[in-house]
Design a protein around this motif. Sequence first.
Motif, PDB file in Angstrom:
ATOM      1  N   LEU A 155       0.832  -1.202   0.000  1.00  0.00           N
ATOM      2  CA  LEU A 155       0.000   0.000   0.000  1.00  0.00           C
ATOM      3  C   LEU A 155       0.869   1.256   0.000  1.00  0.00           C
ATOM      4  O   LEU A 155       1.962   1.267   0.591  1.00  0.00           O
ATOM      5  CB  LEU A 155      -0.913   0.010   1.230  1.00  0.00           C
ATOM      6  N   PRO A 156       0.405   2.354  -0.631  1.00  0.00           N
ATOM      7  CA  PRO A 156       1.172   3.607  -0.624  1.00  0.00           C
ATOM      8  C   PRO A 156       1.443   4.139   0.782  1.00  0.00           C
ATOM      9  O   PRO A 156       2.340   4.957   0.971  1.00  0.00           O
ATOM     10  CB  PRO A 156       0.272   4.571  -1.416  1.00  0.00           C
ATOM     11  N   ARG A 157       0.673   3.688   1.740  1.00  0.00           N
ATOM     12  CA  ARG A 157       0.844   4.124   3.128  1.00  0.00           C
ATOM     13  C   ARG A 157       2.225   3.784   3.674  1.00  0.00           C
ATOM     14  O   ARG A 157       2.722   4.462   4.572  1.00  0.00           O
ATOM     15  CB  ARG A 157      -0.251   3.453   3.974  1.00  0.00           C
ATOM     16  N   PHE A 158       2.855   2.738   3.148  1.00  0.00           N
ATOM     17  CA  PHE A 158       4.120   2.254   3.706  1.00  0.00           C
ATOM     18  C   PHE A 158       5.283   2.524   2.756  1.00  0.00           C
ATOM     19  O   PHE A 158       5.136   2.507   1.534  1.00  0.00           O
ATOM     20  CB  PHE A 158       4.037   0.750   3.985  1.00  0.00           C
ATOM     21  N   ALA A 159       6.452   2.759   3.332  1.00  0.00           N
ATOM     22  CA  ALA A 159       7.699   2.916   2.566  1.00  0.00           C
ATOM     23  C   ALA A 159       8.746   1.999   3.169  1.00  0.00           C
ATOM     24  O   ALA A 159       8.955   1.981   4.381  1.00  0.00           O
ATOM     25  CB  ALA A 159       8.177   4.365   2.605  1.00  0.00           C
ATOM     26  N   TRP A 160       9.409   1.245   2.307  1.00  0.00           N
ATOM     27  CA  TRP A 160      10.368   0.207   2.717  1.00  0.00           C
ATOM     28  C   TRP A 160      11.786   0.779   2.626  1.00  0.00           C
ATOM     29  O   TRP A 160      12.232   1.202   1.559  1.00  0.00           O
ATOM     30  CB  TRP A 160      10.164  -0.989   1.796  1.00  0.00           C
ATOM     31  N   ILE A 161      12.492   0.829   3.740  1.00  0.00           N
ATOM     32  CA  ILE A 161      13.850   1.383   3.784  1.00  0.00           C
ATOM     33  C   ILE A 161      14.824   0.241   3.500  1.00  0.00           C
ATOM     34  O   ILE A 161      15.300  -0.448   4.407  1.00  0.00           O
ATOM     35  CB  ILE A 161      14.137   2.023   5.161  1.00  0.00           C
ATOM     36  N   ASP A 162      15.095   0.032   2.201  1.00  0.00           N
ATOM     37  CA  ASP A 162      15.870  -1.148   1.816  1.00  0.00           C
ATOM     38  C   ASP A 162      17.239  -0.818   1.240  1.00  0.00           C
ATOM     39  O   ASP A 162      17.957  -1.713   0.799  1.00  0.00           O
ATOM     40  CB  ASP A 162      15.078  -2.003   0.815  1.00  0.00           C
ATOM     41  N   THR A 163      17.631   0.464   1.228  1.00  0.00           N
ATOM     42  CA  THR A 163      18.944   0.833   0.720  1.00  0.00           C
ATOM     43  C   THR A 163      19.669   1.690   1.742  1.00  0.00           C
ATOM     44  O   THR A 163      19.044   2.365   2.579  1.00  0.00           O
ATOM     45  CB  THR A 163      18.850   1.637  -0.591  1.00  0.00           C
ATOM     46  N   LEU A 164      20.992   1.708   1.669  1.00  0.00           N
ATOM     47  CA  LEU A 164      21.766   2.570   2.542  1.00  0.00           C
ATOM     48  C   LEU A 164      21.517   4.039   2.214  1.00  0.00           C
ATOM     49  O   LEU A 164      21.592   4.905   3.091  1.00  0.00           O
ATOM     50  CB  LEU A 164      23.250   2.233   2.418  1.00  0.00           C
ATOM     51  N   PHE A 165      21.208   4.347   0.950  1.00  0.00           N
ATOM     52  CA  PHE A 165      20.877   5.716   0.568  1.00  0.00           C
ATOM     53  C   PHE A 165      19.657   6.231   1.326  1.00  0.00           C
ATOM     54  O   PHE A 165      19.508   7.439   1.532  1.00  0.00           O
ATOM     55  CB  PHE A 165      20.573   5.785  -0.933  1.00  0.00           C
ATOM     56  N   ALA A 166      18.736   5.333   1.723  1.00  0.00           N
ATOM     57  CA  ALA A 166      17.468   5.740   2.319  1.00  0.00           C
ATOM     58  C   ALA A 166      17.549   5.964   3.824  1.00  0.00           C
ATOM     59  O   ALA A 166      16.579   6.432   4.421  1.00  0.00           O
ATOM     60  CB  ALA A 166      16.391   4.694   2.013  1.00  0.00           C
ATOM     61  N   LEU A 167      18.666   5.637   4.449  1.00  0.00           N
ATOM     62  CA  LEU A 167      18.742   5.768   5.905  1.00  0.00           C
ATOM     63  C   LEU A 167      18.575   7.213   6.384  1.00  0.00           C
ATOM     64  O   LEU A 167      17.865   7.456   7.370  1.00  0.00           O
ATOM     65  CB  LEU A 167      20.067   5.186   6.415  1.00  0.00           C
TER      66      LEU A 167
END
Length: 542
Positions: A155-167
Amino acid sequence: MDLPRTDAPAAGPLGRAYESPDVRALLAEQHGSHREVPRARQVFVNRNLRMDRIEAVGFDMDYTLAIYHLRQLETLAFQMTLARMIAVMGYPPALGALHYDPEFVIRGLVVDKLHGNIFKMDRHNHVGRCYHGRRELPFDELKRLYREEKIHLSLPRFAWIDTLFALPEACLFALVIELLEGLGQTVDYARLYDDIREAIDTVHRDGTLKAEVKKELPRYLVKDAELGPALHKLRSGGKKLFVLTNSLWDYTDAVMSYVLDGVLPEYPSWRNYFDAVITGAAKPAFFAERRPLYEVGPGGELGAEPASLERGRFYQGGDLPTLERLLGIGGDRILYVGDHIYGDILRSKKSSLWRTCMIVQELEDELAWLERNQTSLAELSRLEDLRVRVEDELSVHRAALNVLDRRIERDEPSPEERERLEQERRRDKAEMEALRRAQRDANARIEELQQGVEGGFNRYWGLTFKEGNENSRFGEQIEDYACLYTSRVSNFVFYSPMQYFRSPRAAMPHERAAPARISPWGDEHGAPVAGDRPSKASKASR
């Protein structure tokens, strides 16, 4: 049918050569330090992979060939994103006092844009711990939000932090909420996250962040002395090597020149290592869409579509079929090495037969921590085994007491028999009380040890690859989609370019409980087909 006896030589052409004195002597010999690979530098295997069948090895650049000093780069991205939010997006200047907290963010977290929370899940999509700002949610609130309905991470409600760039963006999200709500303001969590996402994308996309990195390459990049020898070893084994990166040619050239130029006399330029360099690849679209491939001129201008790939030249764009055609190699004869579970590993696995190796920089710190805490881990394992035995024994005693109670209350025994049964019941109750005390103390010590191990590594989130007693969702995706995983590309220097990487055989609980395992190591099999082994956790990343 009975298994053949093992105390007599086998009949026919098969014999016992594996037991000959010559073979035993060879296996006992020490052949150099490469046989003793430090645990933190090992290549770990999820699916068997024979390197002698790999003809080309491709590499992502950022966080793969080029390893960054994480805190320096993440702090830079955090500060530049925050400055843009204040200067361009109208956020209050008070945010300028925020400081990056690298301990608060790890890969594998999920941002809930509806409630302003960040949580960590296990492989069953079960939320283990959750923070609002940097305040840990009480269990009752966590249960109300995430345990009473199925969570659909697609769902658009959630965002998955799966990269080091995203920390940095996850850290900034939590800190801004903590600051603004502390000032009594109401926060639109979805808008805040989208603004952070837009700001950090902009500083990456417009080149401002990379321009700062290029000014001080030694500050942001790790020079790994073993990277050149590892690439040389693969080339010496007959492999073609290529770079496939989303970075553009000028940044790629600057970074790779710093990392590899002059490391080995045979390779005066970093480009001498590689048969092809594809920049601006736009992964994961590279694996799923059809896009033209262009030559890049000396000044960065795009030229014609190439009829072949030449060493020493840059190319931009392209797609998977074009690259395979120009290399003359495709399918499971290609091993691709990257750090992004979705853009590099999962997407390539779903779209192709390429084999995959994921670079997980966090492995080295986590393995070092586990090795330093072997005593506590051994005690934890012993107590968990003891707890199972205590619980089994308690069940036996409860059943025995139920039988005694029925005999005493219903069977009208004689006075002598009643006294004997009462003594037996008192003994069983005393033993049960001793077992309960043991169970209570074991549970308390297990909890203490678990908190010490996990909290000692990271007081907010524990171990990266575990959530409680289960693999974390991040760990599960690595297991599902990466054939191999390791902490850095240079770890291949410890292995032969013809290495047969064998995975431990998957075992069901009834096999693990058997006195002897069936084939503890997997045997040869074909590469998994595209999209093989999708877990319910990984579907959310599509």
